[in-house]
Design a protein around this motif. Structure first.
Motif, PDB file in Angstrom:
ATOM      1  N   TYR A  35       8.480 -16.730  11.623  1.00  0.00           N
ATOM      2  CA  TYR A  35       8.480 -15.889  10.436  1.00  0.00           C
ATOM      3  C   TYR A  35       8.637 -14.419  10.814  1.00  0.00           C
ATOM      4  O   TYR A  35       8.169 -13.983  11.866  1.00  0.00           O
ATOM      5  CB  TYR A  35       7.159 -16.045   9.673  1.00  0.00           C
ATOM      6  N   LEU A  36       9.280 -13.660   9.930  1.00  0.00           N
ATOM      7  CA  LEU A  36       9.156 -12.213   9.952  1.00  0.00           C
ATOM      8  C   LEU A  36       7.969 -11.868   9.070  1.00  0.00           C
ATOM      9  O   LEU A  36       7.804 -12.425   7.980  1.00  0.00           O
ATOM     10  CB  LEU A  36      10.415 -11.537   9.417  1.00  0.00           C
ATOM     11  N   ILE A  37       7.158 -10.944   9.537  1.00  0.00           N
ATOM     12  CA  ILE A  37       5.971 -10.566   8.782  1.00  0.00           C
ATOM     13  C   ILE A  37       5.967  -9.061   8.563  1.00  0.00           C
ATOM     14  O   ILE A  37       6.304  -8.287   9.464  1.00  0.00           O
ATOM     15  CB  ILE A  37       4.685 -11.043   9.508  1.00  0.00           C
ATOM     16  N   SER A  38       5.620  -8.654   7.350  1.00  0.00           N
ATOM     17  CA  SER A  38       5.689  -7.233   7.003  1.00  0.00           C
ATOM     18  C   SER A  38       4.697  -6.916   5.896  1.00  0.00           C
ATOM     19  O   SER A  38       4.411  -7.760   5.041  1.00  0.00           O
ATOM     20  CB  SER A  38       7.110  -6.878   6.538  1.00  0.00           C
ATOM     21  N   PHE A  39       4.171  -5.702   5.927  1.00  0.00           N
ATOM     22  CA  PHE A  39       3.468  -5.162   4.771  1.00  0.00           C
ATOM     23  C   PHE A  39       4.494  -4.489   3.870  1.00  0.00           C
ATOM     24  O   PHE A  39       5.413  -3.822   4.352  1.00  0.00           O
ATOM     25  CB  PHE A  39       2.415  -4.141   5.185  1.00  0.00           C
ATOM     26  N   VAL A  40       4.329  -4.647   2.572  1.00  0.00           N
ATOM     27  CA  VAL A  40       5.240  -4.061   1.593  1.00  0.00           C
ATOM     28  C   VAL A  40       4.446  -3.154   0.661  1.00  0.00           C
ATOM     29  O   VAL A  40       3.398  -3.552   0.135  1.00  0.00           O
ATOM     30  CB  VAL A  40       5.970  -5.153   0.779  1.00  0.00           C
ATOM     31  N   ILE A  41       4.948  -1.932   0.484  1.00  0.00           N
ATOM     32  CA  ILE A  41       4.375  -0.989  -0.474  1.00  0.00           C
ATOM     33  C   ILE A  41       5.195  -1.080  -1.751  1.00  0.00           C
ATOM     34  O   ILE A  41       6.411  -0.887  -1.723  1.00  0.00           O
ATOM     35  CB  ILE A  41       4.409   0.447   0.070  1.00  0.00           C
ATOM     36  N   ASP A  42       4.547  -1.403  -2.855  1.00  0.00           N
ATOM     37  CA  ASP A  42       5.227  -1.553  -4.140  1.00  0.00           C
ATOM     38  C   ASP A  42       4.903  -0.338  -5.006  1.00  0.00           C
ATOM     39  O   ASP A  42       3.837  -0.253  -5.620  1.00  0.00           O
ATOM     40  CB  ASP A  42       4.767  -2.840  -4.824  1.00  0.00           C
ATOM     41  N   GLU A  43       5.835   0.603  -5.031  1.00  0.00           N
ATOM     42  CA  GLU A  43       5.627   1.818  -5.817  1.00  0.00           C
ATOM     43  C   GLU A  43       5.731   1.547  -7.315  1.00  0.00           C
ATOM     44  O   GLU A  43       5.222   2.317  -8.132  1.00  0.00           O
ATOM     45  CB  GLU A  43       6.653   2.884  -5.413  1.00  0.00           C
ATOM     46  N   ASN A  44       6.386   0.470  -7.699  1.00  0.00           N
ATOM     47  CA  ASN A  44       6.508   0.134  -9.121  1.00  0.00           C
ATOM     48  C   ASN A  44       5.169  -0.271  -9.707  1.00  0.00           C
ATOM     49  O   ASN A  44       4.892   0.003 -10.882  1.00  0.00           O
ATOM     50  CB  ASN A  44       7.520  -1.010  -9.304  1.00  0.00           C
ATOM     51  N   ARG A  45       4.329  -0.902  -8.886  1.00  0.00           N
ATOM     52  CA  ARG A  45       3.049  -1.427  -9.373  1.00  0.00           C
ATOM     53  C   ARG A  45       1.856  -0.703  -8.763  1.00  0.00           C
ATOM     54  O   ARG A  45       0.720  -0.983  -9.144  1.00  0.00           O
ATOM     55  CB  ARG A  45       2.972  -2.928  -9.075  1.00  0.00           C
ATOM     56  N   GLY A  46       2.101   0.165  -7.792  1.00  0.00           N
ATOM     57  CA  GLY A  46       1.007   0.873  -7.150  1.00  0.00           C
ATOM     58  C   GLY A  46       0.152  -0.023  -6.287  1.00  0.00           C
ATOM     59  O   GLY A  46      -1.073   0.175  -6.197  1.00  0.00           O
ATOM     60  N   THR A  47       0.773  -1.020  -5.645  1.00  0.00           N
ATOM     61  CA  THR A  47       0.051  -2.000  -4.846  1.00  0.00           C
ATOM     62  C   THR A  47       0.719  -2.180  -3.486  1.00  0.00           C
ATOM     63  O   THR A  47       1.805  -1.646  -3.232  1.00  0.00           O
ATOM     64  CB  THR A  47       0.021  -3.369  -5.552  1.00  0.00           C
ATOM     65  N   SER A  48       0.067  -2.948  -2.632  1.00  0.00           N
ATOM     66  CA  SER A  48       0.655  -3.370  -1.360  1.00  0.00           C
ATOM     67  C   SER A  48       0.373  -4.842  -1.149  1.00  0.00           C
ATOM     68  O   SER A  48      -0.587  -5.406  -1.700  1.00  0.00           O
ATOM     69  CB  SER A  48       0.094  -2.569  -0.187  1.00  0.00           C
ATOM     70  N   GLU A  49       1.222  -5.464  -0.340  1.00  0.00           N
ATOM     71  CA  GLU A  49       1.069  -6.883  -0.054  1.00  0.00           C
ATOM     72  C   GLU A  49       1.607  -7.181   1.334  1.00  0.00           C
ATOM     73  O   GLU A  49       2.273  -6.348   1.957  1.00  0.00           O
ATOM     74  CB  GLU A  49       1.817  -7.723  -1.098  1.00  0.00           C
ATOM     75  N   CYS A  50       1.290  -8.366   1.820  1.00  0.00           N
ATOM     76  CA  CYS A  50       1.851  -8.871   3.072  1.00  0.00           C
ATOM     77  C   CYS A  50       2.807  -9.993   2.723  1.00  0.00           C
ATOM     78  O   CYS A  50       2.475 -10.876   1.916  1.00  0.00           O
ATOM     79  CB  CYS A  50       0.738  -9.383   3.984  1.00  0.00           C
ATOM     80  N   ILE A  51       4.006  -9.962   3.314  1.00  0.00           N
ATOM     81  CA  ILE A  51       4.965 -11.027   3.078  1.00  0.00           C
ATOM     82  C   ILE A  51       5.325 -11.704   4.395  1.00  0.00           C
ATOM     83  O   ILE A  51       5.322 -11.082   5.456  1.00  0.00           O
ATOM     84  CB  ILE A  51       6.256 -10.537   2.380  1.00  0.00           C
ATOM     85  N   LEU A  52       5.617 -12.996   4.303  1.00  0.00           N
ATOM     86  CA  LEU A  52       6.169 -13.763   5.415  1.00  0.00           C
ATOM     87  C   LEU A  52       7.507 -14.323   4.976  1.00  0.00           C
ATOM     88  O   LEU A  52       7.627 -14.853   3.865  1.00  0.00           O
ATOM     89  CB  LEU A  52       5.241 -14.914   5.842  1.00  0.00           C
ATOM     90  N   VAL A  53       8.506 -14.177   5.844  1.00  0.00           N
ATOM     91  CA  VAL A  53       9.861 -14.639   5.554  1.00  0.00           C
ATOM     92  C   VAL A  53      10.291 -15.610   6.643  1.00  0.00           C
ATOM     93  O   VAL A  53      10.094 -15.328   7.833  1.00  0.00           O
ATOM     94  CB  VAL A  53      10.842 -13.442   5.505  1.00  0.00           C
ATOM     95  N   ASP A  54      10.851 -16.743   6.262  1.00  0.00           N
ATOM     96  CA  ASP A  54      11.361 -17.705   7.239  1.00  0.00           C
ATOM     97  C   ASP A  54      12.504 -17.057   8.004  1.00  0.00           C
ATOM     98  O   ASP A  54      13.534 -16.688   7.427  1.00  0.00           O
ATOM     99  CB  ASP A  54      11.844 -18.963   6.517  1.00  0.00           C
TER     100      ASP A  54
END
Length: 492
Positions: A435-454
């Motif tokens: 997997y590729l793993i990354s933190f994502v900053i979502d300026e549209n919602r004012g949040t952050s998340e961690c994503i995993l991509v195959d």
């Protein structure tokens, strides 16, 4: 979500419209530990075990002068994966400079873009007048997280499970340690370099898997330089002397202005991993600057090095899209201005010849690969794309170096990623089985998340999205470490 908040840090930062103190670069001052995070989409994989750590820039005090995003204090964000469960925590790196400014309640050092006279106390690193924030890079070695600063700081150790401050690495030399130490997972060794404004201007070192310094070698350069990265193969390390460095005449007046000396060649030093200064061989190449190298390996008589060739290392100010008053700063941080493309250098140890090749026409940078193939022949590179005019990552590109094909995953407008290391699946056989793993900053919602991509199918999008307890600030580098790597060198 189970959440524990730590006592707040002292801050004197005021509201600002600075492009790198707002939006996705808004500093975060909150430190937490969290379990049972909400899974927004998909299912957390059970076939990876380890930690993802990102180093971010978080200005704590009101800047004394102009602010550069790399001036911010280091905050590490750590997320652990184990049997499909995740655990998150974040901490400031308690550097000596951080502690001093907490005690003073204000900034004591100017930034990268400020005159030397701005500092209220003597500075650190190659520059000599800025603080060591340890906010550039992060690796895991000998059972510890290591946070480093690109202008050569003290190299701070952090516990990978608790994020407890463990202080300065005992092996770190007086001239400091640059960002982009390299960890060879095969031998457990850490390879590093530093640079300064006094002869010999560079050193190269090797730290064993036991955390002890094994060698420290002078690398003589013609004068002060600004190397940012290095590479290694099974038997060699590759350092560089690139023609983008401080203007020597202005430096005599203590003015640190970077110039592209395009009349000079790029030079690469190839040294046996455990060799001495007398063993260094220099190879010349086309003038450029390269912030980052992806990997290197041996191919017969040749050393092959892959990295990102900047066509315009010192671009002019942005003509469009820049925040007024910050046109030059934004250009220097913009991939589309300095035009970085994936590139290959071949250094022939028998003939002394250099052969160069562009590997992709895409403007990309911040490449990652399967660390189990570091220093060895490999096939896949995972780069990031950037929002034009900004130091914000908005997508991922997978390069197949065998076929030349690329696949991509672009984020929607207003969502910005981190550098995305490769996390191998447990029992993986293929190089891209993970997997590729990354933190994502979502300026549209004012949040952050961690994503995993195959990693085999970027276009399919995230296999899972995990909500973080707060919106993080942006930054530069990140690392994935398998659980076995985290546990290597740790006391029972």
């Amino acid at each position: 979500m189970k959440l524990f908040r730590h006592p707040p840090v002292v801050t004197s930062l005021k509201p600002s419209n600075h492009p790198y103190l707002t939006g996705a670069w808004t500093p975060l001052h909150e430190e937490v530990d969290a379990e049972d995070l909400e899974v927004i989409e998909g299912v957390v994989p059970t076939d990876i075990a380890g930690i993802y750590v990102r180093n971010t820039e978080n200005q704590v005090h009101q800047p004394l002068g102009r602010h550069h995003p790399f001036d911010g204090d280091a905050m590490l964000h750590r997320i652990e994966f184990s049997n499909g469960r995740v655990r998150y925590g974040n901490r400031f790196v308690r550097t000596r400079c951080f502690a001093a400014e907490q005690e003073a309640g204000e900034s004591l050092w100017g930034g990268l873009a400020d005159p030397v006279s701005t500092a209220k106390r003597p500075g650190f690193g190659a520059h000599g007048a800025i603080k060591d924030s340890a906010s550039t890079d992060v690796v895991v070695h000998a059972g510890k997280i290591l946070a480093t600063f690109y202008q050569c700081g003290e190299a701070y150790q952090i516990d990978p499970d608790t994020l407890e401050d463990l202080g300065v690495a005992p092996w770190a030399p007086i001239d400091g340690v640059s960002a982009h130490c390299k960890v060879d997972e095969t031998t457990g060794e850490l390879l590093f370099f530093n640079y300064s404004k006094h002869p010999p201007y560079m050193h190269y070192g090797v730290v064993g898997a036991d955390g002890r310094l094994k060698s420290y070698v002078p690398v003589a350069l013609p004068g002060p330089r600004l190397p940012h990265d290095m590479a290694f193969t099974e038997h060699y390390s590759i350092l560089n002397d690139l023609p983008t460095f401080w203007d020597e005449r202005l430096l005599e007046r203590d003015i640190h202005a970077v110039r592209f000396h395009d009349s000079l060649p790029s030079r690469f030093a190839v040294i046996p991993r455990h060799g001495g200064a007398e063993d260094i061989r220099w190879f010349e190449a086309a003038p450029c600057y390269a912030l980052h190298f992806v990997n290197a390996y041996e191919d017969g008589d040749e050393i092959v090095v892959d990295g990102y060739f900047q066509e315009e290392p010192t671009p002019g100010p942005l003509a469009e899209g820049a925040v007024a008053g910050h046109e030059h700063l934004m250009a220097y941080l913009d991939m589309h201005s300095f035009k970085s493309r994936l590139h290959r250098w071949r250094f022939n140890l028998r003939t002394g010849e250099t052969v160069e090749q562009r590997l992709s026409d895409r403007i990309v940078e911040f490449g990652m690969m399967n660390a189990r193939h570091a220093g060895k022949p490999y096939r896949y590179v995972y780069s990031v794309t950037a929002k034009p005019g900004w130091f914000l990552f908005n997508g991922f590109v997978k390069h197949d170096l065998l076929t030349g094909e690329t696949t991509e995953l672009m984020l929607e407008e207003g969502r910005y990623a981190s550098e995305a290391p490769f996390a191998p699946r447990i029992g993986a056989v293929d190089e891209d089985d993970g997997y590729l793993i990354s933190f994502v900053i979502d300026e549209n919602r004012g949040t952050s998340e961690c994503i995993l991509v195959d990693a085999k199918d970027l276009a399919a999008g995230p296999v899972c999205r995990i909500a973080l307890p707060h919106k993080i600030s942006s930054g530069t580098h990140a690392v994935w470490a398998d659980r076995s790597v985290v546990d290597t060198g740790r006391a029972d």
